[in-house]
Write a protein that holds these residues in place. Structure first.
Motif, short mmCIF file in Angstrom:
data_model
loop_
_atom_site.label_atom_id
_atom_site.label_comp_id
_atom_site.label_asym_id
_atom_site.label_seq_id
_atom_site.Cartn_x
_atom_site.Cartn_y
_atom_site.Cartn_z
N VAL A 129 0.85 -1.19 0.00
CA VAL A 129 0.00 0.00 0.00
C VAL A 129 0.89 1.24 0.00
O VAL A 129 1.88 1.32 0.75
N ILE A 137 -3.11 0.68 -4.10
CA ILE A 137 -2.62 -0.65 -3.71
C ILE A 137 -2.07 -1.33 -4.95
O ILE A 137 -2.68 -1.28 -6.03
N HIS A 579 -5.27 -5.44 3.83
CA HIS A 579 -5.47 -5.90 2.46
C HIS A 579 -4.81 -7.27 2.34
O HIS A 579 -3.58 -7.37 2.33
N THR A 613 -10.49 -6.73 1.98
CA THR A 613 -10.03 -5.56 2.71
C THR A 613 -11.01 -5.22 3.83
O THR A 613 -12.20 -5.57 3.75
#
Length: 617
Positions: A129, A137, A579, A613
């Motif tokens: 990220v 991302i 994530h 996420t």
């Protein structure tokens, strides 16, 4: 697919120089001693990838293996090369292997990051990220999407030249949606360019992705490039920038490139010092395994962990050097950077006479110029297999540093069902367990190893779908957990993920497969037990746990079930949102072109790079 180039082998003295940085001194003497010890017995053709893999596998008592990607690409189970050379005609019919227990979509909250629709494979996932913008991302995977291309390249079907490539995926909205897939050599989208043939590079194949951002928002992608039938191999680093909603990659920097049959660079990892107050801000670090072979008889000698750095945004790298002292047999390194600029390298390794492997660590406080002596974090037993599966598995570590400097490292070990590390590599009375340890003093001491998923570790697998064809549920077995990942948020929240083989079900095996298509069965076999996986997330700080998958993952799909990668991905943004990115087979897509051959359009389960996420308090 397999192109041969005439390459010259290095002399033994050159090998020692390349392996140790000098042909004198203790390290060189140790390598030379190992070569003498291993003289005789079997010989191997180490000009080929298959020969190198065979050499490592043929070394008695060695728990270290090459990466799953390298073993797969050596041809051990690579039967998806299509049927090139067939005269034009009607598309070939397929009989896909399937199970009524499997889902056909990913389900709510999950997204395919790779976005391709042709049923090709993506595995071995990684994700990072942007520290300045948590909506940006970048994910990566071993990507076989080129096998579905119907174009031509240099007079041949694109799919016939296809192989494992370095896939990259961009999200601009925090993981809700992802970039379009590549479709041909002139429309690569976010795929890594300049390494493999169809992307304008010199190598047959690539992969083993690792991704990191710097403090200015540039993203770096590290991977491998290698040939199958010639010795050429390299590490690759690309710098990318996101501008106007588009991710553009610069030309690759090849690191430690070699044409020596006696060297194979494998399993790299990248870290960038993105800490704003570090004296080495934006310095790039690479660690990897260097497999070294006897140039005379091809026998494996060592696999030390090597290291290099860059202070010019990846344009050039320092001279590679070993950081392992006498821990000469290693694999699966992870390099990371603390908020004060300290550099850490973790790996699975062993010394010459050790009975068990250990997770080791070295530390540098001068930007990678020098490192401490290797220190063991914990002993562990290498995982031989996950019960009722056939894919390759490993015990490589993952690690991260908290804002306060605390270190967390996780790995997989074969653990005894009644407690402690298994003394042998066995499934009897033992199970794979994702473990972790913590250090609050910069790695000088470590807590006792603890299961990443303690609640799951005490459970037994849940049987579903029985009886079938006379097969009844197997005896109760503890849940296997493996491939843990670690990511710590800016506020110190410690996240970890791991696969859990928490379900077992019947599976119709296959005796003979359709040539060129490992997902299609010509002759069904007996019904067998099949462990299925779920991806789990835990907040180690609070103990909260969440199952991320909507349906258990059936690993028998693609590559005859033998290859789903070596690791998964996990990252946390400045907004404290996690994530996770992993390999999942619950998505069904239509296969038409498969590695240069046209088939009747057929729905199949593919391997996807699947993302989730959210927050977990």
């Amino acid at each position: 697919m397999k192109r041969t180039i005439q390459l010259a082998a290095l002399s033994l003295n050159t090998l020692l120089l390349a392996a140790c940085g000098s042909n004198s001194g203790p390290a060189a003497t140790t390598v030379e001693h190992d070569l003498r010890l291993l003289g005789g017995a079997a010989t191997y053709d180490i000009t080929t990838l298959a020969g190198k893999v065979a050499s490592v596998r043929g070394t008695a008592g060695l728990q270290i293996r090459m990466s799953a990607l390298i073993e797969h690409e050596s041809g051990e189970d690579d039967d998806d090369e299509g049927l090139t050379g067939l005269p034009p005609g009607a598309p070939i019919a397929l009989t896909p292997i399937t199970s009524a227990l499997d889902a056909t979509t990913l389900g709510a909250g999950l997204v395919s990051a790779n976005q391709d629709t042709g049923g090709l494979q993506q595995n071995e996932t990684t994700v990072a990220v942007d520290p300045n913008n948590p909506n940006i991302i970048v994910g990566g995977a071993n990507d076989f999407v080129t096998g579905g291309w119907s174009c031509t390249f240099a007079g041949q079907p694109c799919g016939a030249l296809a192989d494992a490539y370095s896939g990259a995926y961009l999200s601009l909205d925090g993981g809700k949606t992802w970039s379009a897939p590549p479709t041909d050599p002139t429309h690569l989208s976010t795929m890594i360019p300049g390494v493999t043939h169809l992307t304008g590079g010199p190598y047959d194949a690539g992969g083993d992705p690792s991704i990191a951002f710097d403090s200015q928002g540039a993203v770096y992608y590290a991977g491998l490039g290698f040939n199958r039938e010639t010795p050429a191999n390299t590490l690759t680093v690309h710098r990318g920038n996101v501008s106007g909603g588009v991710l553009r990659w610069a030309a690759p920097t090849f690191v430690a490139a070699t044409t020596s049959p006696a060297i194979l660079n494998d399993k790299e990892w990248i870290a960038v010092d993105a800490h704003p107050h570090s004296p080495y801000r934006d310095r790039i670090y690479l660690s990897w395994t260097r497999f070294i072979f006897n140039a005379e008889n091809g026998q494996f000698t060592q696999s030390p962990i090597f290291f290099a750095s860059s202070s010019d945004r990846g344009r050039t790298f320092s001279e590679p050097k070993s950081v392992v002292a006498n821990v000469l047999y290693g694999q699966g390194s992870r390099v990371l950077v603390g908020p004060d600029g300290a550099v850490y390298v973790f790996w699975e390794g062993t010394t010459r006479l050790a009975q068990l492997n250990s997770i080791y660590m070295v530390k540098s406080v001068d930007g990678g110029a020098t490192f401490s002596k290797p220190a063991p974090v914990s002993t562990m037993q290498d995982v031989t297999a996950i019960a009722d599966t056939v894919f390759r598995v490993n015990s490589f570590p993952s690690a991260d540093v908290a804002p306060n400097g605390d270190l967390y490292v996780a790995w997989t070990s074969q653990m005894n069902d009644v407690g402690g590390v298994c003394v042998t590599m066995t499934l009897n009375g033992c199970h794979a367990t994702a473990m972790y340890a913590r250090s609050s003093d910069g790695g000088r001491s470590w807590s006792a190893a603890t299961p990443v998923l303690p609640a799951l570790d005490t459970r037994t697998r849940a049987p579903i779908g029985y009886p079938l064809n006379g097969l009844y549920p197997p005896a109760a077995r503890r849940v296997d957990t493996f491939w843990p990942q670690v990511a710590i948020s800016p506020n110190g929240r410690v996240h970890m993920t791991a696969y859990a083989a928490d379900v077992v079900s019947p599976w119709q095996s296959c005796t003979t497969f359709t040539p060129g298509a490992s997902f299609s069965c010509n002759t069904p076999g007996v019904t067998i037990h099949n462990a299925r996986l779920d991806q789990w997330l835990v907040n180690v700080t609070s103990g909260s746990i969440r199952k991320l998958t909507n349906s258990p993952i059936n690993t028998r799909y693609q590559f005859r079930g033998s290859f789903i990668g070596d690791y998964t991905g996990l990252a946390v943004g400045a907004d404290d949102r996690y994530h996770a990115l992993w390999t999942d087979t619950n998505n069904v897509q239509q296969v038409s072109w498969w590695y240069g051959t046209q088939f009747t359009p057929t729905p199949v389960h593919q391997q996807d790079a699947v993302s989730a996420t959210g927050t977990l308090n």
